[in-house]
Design a protein around this motif. Structure first.
Motif, PDB file in Angstrom:
ATOM      1  N   LEU A  37       0.838  -1.185   0.000  1.00 35.38           N
ATOM      2  CA  LEU A  37       0.000   0.000   0.000  1.00 35.38           C
ATOM      3  C   LEU A  37       0.878   1.242   0.000  1.00 35.38           C
ATOM      4  O   LEU A  37       1.799   1.355   0.805  1.00 35.38           O
ATOM      5  CB  LEU A  37      -0.903   0.011   1.237  1.00 35.38           C
ATOM      6  N   TYR A  38       0.589   2.141  -0.896  1.00 36.19           N
ATOM      7  CA  TYR A  38       1.337   3.399  -0.996  1.00 36.19           C
ATOM      8  C   TYR A  38       0.361   4.554  -0.775  1.00 36.19           C
ATOM      9  O   TYR A  38      -0.618   4.700  -1.511  1.00 36.19           O
ATOM     10  CB  TYR A  38       1.992   3.509  -2.365  1.00 36.19           C
ATOM     11  N   VAL A  39       0.617   5.358   0.261  1.00 33.19           N
ATOM     12  CA  VAL A  39      -0.246   6.488   0.584  1.00 33.19           C
ATOM     13  C   VAL A  39       0.536   7.761   0.276  1.00 33.19           C
ATOM     14  O   VAL A  39       1.614   7.993   0.836  1.00 33.19           O
ATOM     15  CB  VAL A  39      -0.677   6.467   2.068  1.00 33.19           C
ATOM     16  N   THR A  40       0.004   8.587  -0.584  1.00 29.18           N
ATOM     17  CA  THR A  40       0.750   9.738  -1.095  1.00 29.18           C
ATOM     18  C   THR A  40       0.775  10.899  -0.108  1.00 29.18           C
ATOM     19  O   THR A  40      -0.006  10.964   0.844  1.00 29.18           O
ATOM     20  CB  THR A  40       0.116  10.240  -2.400  1.00 29.18           C
ATOM     21  N   LEU A  50       7.310   7.213   5.937  1.00 29.08           N
ATOM     22  CA  LEU A  50       7.124   6.212   6.979  1.00 29.08           C
ATOM     23  C   LEU A  50       6.896   4.846   6.336  1.00 29.08           C
ATOM     24  O   LEU A  50       6.047   4.703   5.462  1.00 29.08           O
ATOM     25  CB  LEU A  50       5.922   6.581   7.854  1.00 29.08           C
ATOM     26  N   LEU A  51       7.672   3.860   6.767  1.00 29.86           N
ATOM     27  CA  LEU A  51       7.544   2.488   6.294  1.00 29.86           C
ATOM     28  C   LEU A  51       7.017   1.628   7.439  1.00 29.86           C
ATOM     29  O   LEU A  51       7.604   1.615   8.528  1.00 29.86           O
ATOM     30  CB  LEU A  51       8.900   1.946   5.826  1.00 29.86           C
ATOM     31  N   LEU A  52       5.944   0.905   7.201  1.00 33.90           N
ATOM     32  CA  LEU A  52       5.376   0.001   8.200  1.00 33.90           C
ATOM     33  C   LEU A  52       5.507  -1.439   7.698  1.00 33.90           C
ATOM     34  O   LEU A  52       5.245  -1.727   6.530  1.00 33.90           O
ATOM     35  CB  LEU A  52       3.909   0.335   8.460  1.00 33.90           C
ATOM     36  N   PHE A  53       5.925  -2.335   8.599  1.00 36.41           N
ATOM     37  CA  PHE A  53       6.212  -3.711   8.224  1.00 36.41           C
ATOM     38  C   PHE A  53       4.969  -4.602   8.311  1.00 36.41           C
ATOM     39  O   PHE A  53       4.093  -4.397   9.149  1.00 36.41           O
ATOM     40  CB  PHE A  53       7.282  -4.300   9.144  1.00 36.41           C
ATOM     41  N   ASP A  54       4.943  -5.608   7.448  1.00 35.68           N
ATOM     42  CA  ASP A  54       4.024  -6.721   7.594  1.00 35.68           C
ATOM     43  C   ASP A  54       4.609  -7.614   8.679  1.00 35.68           C
ATOM     44  O   ASP A  54       5.688  -8.195   8.514  1.00 35.68           O
ATOM     45  CB  ASP A  54       3.917  -7.479   6.267  1.00 35.68           C
ATOM     46  N   ARG A  83       8.274  -7.933   5.580  1.00 36.93           N
ATOM     47  CA  ARG A  83       8.359  -7.087   4.392  1.00 36.93           C
ATOM     48  C   ARG A  83       7.577  -5.787   4.608  1.00 36.93           C
ATOM     49  O   ARG A  83       6.741  -5.697   5.499  1.00 36.93           O
ATOM     50  CB  ARG A  83       7.836  -7.843   3.175  1.00 36.93           C
ATOM     51  N   ILE A  84       7.853  -4.809   3.762  1.00 39.38           N
ATOM     52  CA  ILE A  84       7.148  -3.533   3.875  1.00 39.38           C
ATOM     53  C   ILE A  84       5.708  -3.719   3.435  1.00 39.38           C
ATOM     54  O   ILE A  84       5.431  -4.201   2.334  1.00 39.38           O
ATOM     55  CB  ILE A  84       7.823  -2.450   3.020  1.00 39.38           C
ATOM     56  N   ALA A  85       4.772  -3.336   4.306  1.00 41.14           N
ATOM     57  CA  ALA A  85       3.350  -3.443   3.987  1.00 41.14           C
ATOM     58  C   ALA A  85       2.783  -2.118   3.504  1.00 41.14           C
ATOM     59  O   ALA A  85       1.917  -2.094   2.633  1.00 41.14           O
ATOM     60  CB  ALA A  85       2.574  -3.919   5.218  1.00 41.14           C
ATOM     61  N   VAL A  86       3.269  -1.023   4.109  1.00 36.26           N
ATOM     62  CA  VAL A  86       2.723   0.301   3.791  1.00 36.26           C
ATOM     63  C   VAL A  86       3.851   1.314   3.688  1.00 36.26           C
ATOM     64  O   VAL A  86       4.781   1.309   4.511  1.00 36.26           O
ATOM     65  CB  VAL A  86       1.726   0.778   4.869  1.00 36.26           C
ATOM     66  N   VAL A  87       3.764   2.163   2.684  1.00 35.97           N
ATOM     67  CA  VAL A  87       4.637   3.332   2.558  1.00 35.97           C
ATOM     68  C   VAL A  87       3.753   4.565   2.626  1.00 35.97           C
ATOM     69  O   VAL A  87       2.824   4.710   1.820  1.00 35.97           O
ATOM     70  CB  VAL A  87       5.406   3.314   1.221  1.00 35.97           C
ATOM     71  N   LEU A  88       4.007   5.414   3.609  1.00 38.88           N
ATOM     72  CA  LEU A  88       3.250   6.662   3.740  1.00 38.88           C
ATOM     73  C   LEU A  88       4.190   7.844   3.583  1.00 38.88           C
ATOM     74  O   LEU A  88       5.206   7.946   4.292  1.00 38.88           O
ATOM     75  CB  LEU A  88       2.562   6.767   5.101  1.00 38.88           C
TER      76      LEU A  88
END
Length: 332
Positions: free
Chosen positions: A26-29, A107-111, A116-121
């Protein structure tokens, strides 16, 4: 990856030979997070984060520079019982030449099931609210309840967020602005006035002699003189130091530590890269989270000078990111 916010990555077969399940990133802009964040969300995230520092694990940050030593970035790792991540905060001083702000944050949030990276905000704008929320929380816990005069040292983009956040916490009736030049201070004061604050530019001595709360939010370094003299600060003043968040930075006169009770987000980090790096070894550093949770006392007397040394902690970024996702009805 698309602007819609997610992408699927193929994953190779597992050791057993069975195909592994594809995962979605998931990538949040920046535009999305800027539209979602507000003072209330940032303040609630700050309260949750600082409370978590008391019983949870808080990791110190790492400040380094890019291939050009003038370009700096900070890594702020964090973990809770259920989530973990890392924020990368950058400061590229030449960005205004390209029409971009000097500061940005990702901000990188892990699974938690596979690392692994789950979300990039992208949280450049949200980070301004996050920083100001830490300041406002410190003011709420440490400043006198009758504080009405706020002095802000600094004329960058962050100054307005600090004024807004503190004004939601105390009944501020006057804002005194101090800048490197009178022109910058006057321009910032005019912008604050246009946003509904009674603001004017003053010199450092007048600001300190009149202020109930002082906020420093500058890029001052140890090569610069301190922003003001310790003797100018009145008994009963609260000071939030928001600018010294890396080695080589300094805003306060070291002599002030002998007159003040000092609080911080993380003592180990404050000694290494915060304002307290310049404090005498005997200075007691009290985590703000301990005041928030009632484990210790903040202001004891109306004549106390209190200092909050904020060098920034990753757990605050973690809870801010989770709050933004929750507002999007997304859970990890």
């Amino acid at each position: 990856m698309t602007a819609a916010g997610s992408t699927t990555h193929p994953v190779p077969a597992s050791a057993s030979g069975r195909p592994a399940t594809a995962r979605r990133l998931l990538y949040v802009t920046e535009e999305q997070t800027a539209a979602l964040v507000d003072e209330d969300l940032a303040m609630e995230a700050a309260r949750t984060a600082f409370a978590a520092t008391v019983d949870g694990t808080s990791f110190p940050s790492l400040a380094v520079h890019g291939s050009d030593p003038r370009n700096r970035f900070t890594l702020k790792p964090s973990a809770s019982a259920t989530h973990a991540g890392v924020k990368i905060g950058t400061y590229w001083p030449d960005n205004p030449e390209h029409g971009l702000p000097r500061h940005h944050s990702t901000l990188l949030l892990f699974d938690q099931t596979n690392g692994r990276i789950a979300v990039v905000l992208e949280v450049g704008g949200a980070n301004a609210y996050r920083t100001a929320a830490a300041d406002a929380l410190a003011v709420d816990l440490l400043a006198r309840t009758d504080s009405t005069t706020l002095a802000v040292f600094g004329t960058g983009h962050q100054a307005a967020y600090e004024v807004e956040a503190v004004s939601r916490t105390r009944p501020v009736t006057e804002v005194l602005v101090v800048g490197r030049t009178a022109e910058r201070a006057e321009r910032t004061a005019a912008a604050l006035t246009a946003n509904g604050h009674h603001a004017r530019s003053v010199d450092a001595e007048e600001a300190c002699s009149r202020a109930d709360v002082i906020v420093t939010v500058t890029t001052a370094t140890t090569d610069d003189p301190p922003l003001f003299e310790a003797a100018w600060v009145r008994p009963g003043t609260h000071i939030s130091c928001m600018g010294a968040d890396g080695p080589g930075k300094r805003e306060l006169p070291p002599e002030l530590f002998g007159r003040a009770r000092v609080f911080c987000d993380l003592p180990e980090q404050a000694r290494r890269m915060g304002e307290s790096r310049h404090a005498p070894a005997r200075t007691v550093l009290t985590p703000l989270g301990e005041v928030l949770t009632g484990h210790t006392t903040g202001r004891i007397d109306d004549n106390d000078i209190t200092v909050f040394d904020s060098s920034g902690i990753g757990v605050q970024d973690l809870y801010l990111g989770l709050a933004l996702l929750k507002k999007m009805d997304i859970s990890l």
